[in-house]
Write a protein that holds these residues in place. Structure first.
Motif, PDB file in Angstrom:
ATOM      1  N   ASP A   2      56.824  42.063  46.017  1.00 15.70           N
ATOM      2  CA  ASP A   2      56.660  42.629  44.680  1.00 15.70           C
ATOM      3  C   ASP A   2      55.396  43.481  44.608  1.00 15.70           C
ATOM      4  N   ASP A  81      59.875  47.556  57.676  1.00 12.91           N
ATOM      5  CA  ASP A  81      60.031  46.634  56.551  1.00 12.91           C
ATOM      6  C   ASP A  81      58.978  45.535  56.711  1.00 12.91           C
ATOM      7  N   HIS A 142      60.469  49.298  49.304  1.00 12.90           N
ATOM      8  CA  HIS A 142      60.070  47.892  49.259  1.00 12.90           C
ATOM      9  C   HIS A 142      58.735  47.666  49.964  1.00 12.90           C
ATOM     10  N   SER A 143      58.401  48.555  50.908  1.00 15.28           N
ATOM     11  CA  SER A 143      57.188  48.376  51.717  1.00 15.28           C
ATOM     12  C   SER A 143      56.192  49.521  51.614  1.00 15.28           C
ATOM     13  N   LEU A 169      56.626  46.639  42.568  1.00 14.09           N
ATOM     14  CA  LEU A 169      57.915  47.078  43.088  1.00 14.09           C
ATOM     15  C   LEU A 169      58.597  48.038  42.117  1.00 14.09           C
ATOM     16  N   ARG A 173      59.830  51.737  43.143  1.00 14.86           N
ATOM     17  CA  ARG A 173      61.235  52.153  43.006  1.00 14.86           C
ATOM     18  C   ARG A 173      61.344  53.418  42.158  1.00 14.86           C
TER      19      ARG A 173
END
Length: 200
Positions: A2, A81, A142-143, A169, A173
């Motif tokens: 997150d 990732d 995500h990373s 996060l 996004r």
């Protein structure tokens, strides 16, 4: 994850507006800066400590700058990732350091065309490495945090200030979606230009 801590950033900006201030904020908060060509020169001239991409890749920029970031030490660091132990083990094994922030804006193709450049001259203004880094970063939101425009610097700094140099996060996004929108419009602009040239 997150909340993503921002510790290492790659900066490659055609539009230098707000760049030094943003990079200065990152540096003041312990973020390692890596940069390309003109961006590197701008940041170095401003007194910031910055590592050239060629030192990360172990390979000089070649073909008049056409090839500089297309390298596993760049894209491995972008696409890993961070929640996948196998990915992180691979980076460690190969000596690749992950990136947390990719700040890229693209060659100004529209302005190049407006100058009336011939076809070969205009083609030289088509960015390849930039869209690759943007798309890779957006895929791996995500990373990684990706910032495709200087207009997002202020919000990114607000995020980092509010989260002890981390970014949420949700914000990552959102920036990923804007990045794919930007690269799709860039590709469409080039496609429209080349189609028009072919019909001339």
């Amino acid at each position: 994850m997150d909340l993503l801590p921002i510790r290492r950033a790659l900066l490659s900006a055609t539009d230098k507006g707000g760049l030094v201030e943003f990079a200065g904020f990152l540096a003041e908060n312990g973020v390692e800066l890596v940069s390309t060509g003109g961006t590197y020169k701008t940041l170095e001239a401003a007194g910031l400590t910055v590592t050239p991409v060629s030192r990360v890749t172990g390979f000089p920029e070649i073909l008049g700058g056409r090839v500089k970031t297309l390298h596993p030490h760049i894209h491995g660091g972008i696409l890993a990732d961070k929640d996948d132990p196998a990915h992180m083990d691979t980076l460690k094994e190969l000596g690749i350091v992950p990136f947390d922030l990719i700040c890229v804006n693209l060659y100004d193709f529209a302005s190049a065309v407006a100058k009336g450049l011939d076809l070969r001259g205009a083609v030289e203004e088509i960015d390849i490495g930039g869209p690759c880094m943007l798309r890779a970063s957006a895929k791996n939101f995500h990373s990684v945090l990706v910032l495709p425009s200087p207009t997002h610097y202020a919000r990114a700094m607000e995020e980092m200030r509010a989260n002890a140099m981390g970014v949420t996060l949700g914000f990552r996004r959102e920036m990923a979606a804007l990045t794919f929108d930007a690269t799709s419009k860039y590709d469409r602009m080039i496609s429209d230009y080349l189609s028009g040239t072919a019909k001339a």
